[in-house]
Design an enzyme around this catalytic site. Structure first.
Site, PDB file in Angstrom:
ATOM      1  N   LEU A 165       0.883  -1.224   0.050  1.00 29.63           N
ATOM      2  CA  LEU A 165      -0.072   0.039   0.155  1.00 29.63           C
ATOM      3  C   LEU A 165       0.922   1.323   0.130  1.00 29.63           C
ATOM      4  O   LEU A 165       0.494   2.281   0.545  1.00 29.63           O
ATOM      5  CB  LEU A 165      -0.692   0.189   1.133  1.00 29.63           C
ATOM      6  CG  LEU A 165      -1.910  -1.145   1.366  1.00 29.63           C
ATOM      7  CD1 LEU A 165      -2.832  -0.837   2.579  1.00 29.63           C
ATOM      8  CD2 LEU A 165      -2.910  -1.167   0.029  1.00 29.63           C
ATOM      9  N   CYS A 166       2.065   1.265  -0.873  1.00 28.21           N
ATOM     10  CA  CYS A 166       2.736   2.134  -0.769  1.00 28.21           C
ATOM     11  C   CYS A 166       3.328   2.591  -2.307  1.00 28.21           C
ATOM     12  O   CYS A 166       4.432   3.106  -2.398  1.00 28.21           O
ATOM     13  CB  CYS A 166       4.060   2.360   0.124  1.00 28.21           C
ATOM     14  SG  CYS A 166       4.947   0.626  -0.119  1.00 28.21           S
ATOM     15  N   GLY A 167       2.463   2.421  -3.133  1.00 24.92           N
ATOM     16  CA  GLY A 167       2.774   2.795  -4.618  1.00 24.92           C
ATOM     17  C   GLY A 167       3.846   1.776  -5.128  1.00 24.92           C
ATOM     18  O   GLY A 167       3.871   0.557  -4.877  1.00 24.92           O
ATOM     19  N   SER A 193       5.401   7.985   0.147  1.00 23.10           N
ATOM     20  CA  SER A 193       4.801   7.219  -0.929  1.00 23.10           C
ATOM     21  C   SER A 193       3.427   6.511  -0.572  1.00 23.10           C
ATOM     22  O   SER A 193       2.440   6.445  -1.264  1.00 23.10           O
ATOM     23  CB  SER A 193       5.689   5.831  -1.387  1.00 23.10           C
ATOM     24  OG  SER A 193       5.036   5.347  -2.285  1.00 23.10           O
TER      25      SER A 193
END
Length: 364
Positions: free
Chosen positions: A137-139, A317
């Protein structure tokens, strides 16, 4: 009169009366529906979206998702601030180490220095210290590190150099483990890197280099550029370069707010000035021995700073990913609400037309 009737007739009359009583008893016990014809088949109920139903439930679900992603964005922003404070707290120590190192170099002048950590030798084996995150979940944060590590591994192997990977973070470790790569050791990446954790990694890399198990240690991490940009960076940890330590500047990133939005202010710092020792200074230990003691501390500081910068990049991110998710959820909720309102209006209009048509038919 019954005396003139034969026994067969009396038996028939008695059976008929008993049957009549039985029919009356069954009629009283059975429900009325048992004596009616079969009920007509009913058409299945139609879900009218204009009055509620699945569409309204989906709108509520999307709204809840938007609240969750927005909360995750704010949590990531708070963690970025804590990471920023940790960097600010470690900066004075790094500046002092750099200043003392430069002062000792000036004190020694042009004398030959025998420091194992500055020794350059033929490279036959390289250790890649790759820092990634433990969660998603951080690109594309983890993807960039994985691609950078894989590309560097292939580049070194094409030159005939043996490569081993020491992953810091479950994402990069899991990727290479699924491809059959074995690690001499691996670590999880903490959300709040500590000096003890950095020292543990630093000691392992120092032991590998000093024992001759590896000829070069390279660090792959994500350099924090801004809240919307970060770049994977490759730098050499061991052997250390005296020139690199002398000329190394620094940048500080401070998370602020501007017009109600989060923003980052960048401050650049020049390299620390050399500490001036009086000419009559007497060192209890040989300056070379002092340098040999300072350089491992410098290496600890470099790894700690890289961990802090990598964590800040991951959180930034994640902030952007959750912001994008919140915006998408908002747009989807708006589109679904418009569809819901159109269907409900069409249903209301249809009911009005039916009532008017019925009234017209009744009056005509």
């Amino acid at each position: 009169r019954l005396a003139c009737v034969g026994p067969e007739v009396l038996l028939a009359v008695t059976v008929a009366m008993g049957s009549a009583k039985l029919l009356v008893a069954l009629a009283l016990a059975a429900p009325a529906a048992a004596f009616m014809g079969p009920a007509p088949a009913r058409s299945p109920a139609t879900v009218v979206f204009g009055k509620g139903g699945e569409l309204r439930d989906r709108i509520a679900t999307v709204g809840n998702t938007q609240k969750i992603t927005e909360a995750m964005r704010l949590v990531a922003a708070a963690k970025v601030r804590r990471a920023q404070e940790a960097v600010l707290q470690t900066r004075p120590f790094s500046e002092t180490l750099q200043s003392v190192f430069l002062g000792l170099i000036d004190q020694l002048g042009k004398e030959p220095i025998d420091i194992p950590l500055l020794e350059t030798r033929e490279v036959k084996k390289v250790t890649l210290l790759a820092i990634s995150g433990d969660r998603g979940l951080c690109g594309s944060y983890n993807t960039y590190i994985i691609k950078k590590t894989e590309a560097r591994k292939k580049e070194l192997e094409a030159q005939g150099i043996e490569v081993e990977i020491v992953p810091v973070g479950t994402k990069v470790g899991g990727y290479f483990r699924r491809r059959g790569v074995e690690f001499p050791s691996e670590y999880n990446c903490p959300q709040v890197p500590s000096a003890e954790f950095a020292s543990t990694i630093s000691n392992e890399m120092l032991n590998k280099f000093l024992d001759g198990e590896t000829d070069k240690v390279e660090l792959i991490y994500t350099q924090f550029v801004s809240l919307i940009a970060s770049a994977p960076k490759l730098k050499t940890l061991l052997p250390l370069s005296a020139t690199g330590i002398e000329t190394e500047g620094d940048e500080m990133f401070e998370l602020t707010t501007e017009d109600g939005e989060l923003a980052v202010e960048t401050s650049s710092f020049e390299p620390a000035e050399a500490k001036v020792f009086p000419k009559d200074t007497i060192f209890e230990q040989d300056p070379v021995a002092i340098l040999n003691g300072i350089l491992p501390l410098y290496l600890d500081g470099q790894i700690l700073r890289s961990l802090q910068e990598a964590v800040a990049s991951e959180l930034a991110s994640r902030m952007q990913s959750m912001q994008s998710a919140s915006d998408n959820a908002k747009d989807l909720k708006k589109t679904l609400s418009q569809t819901y309102n159109r269907i409900r209006q069409a249903s209301v209009t249809q009911e009005i037309l039916e009532i008017v048509a019925g009234a017209s038919a009744a009056s005509g």
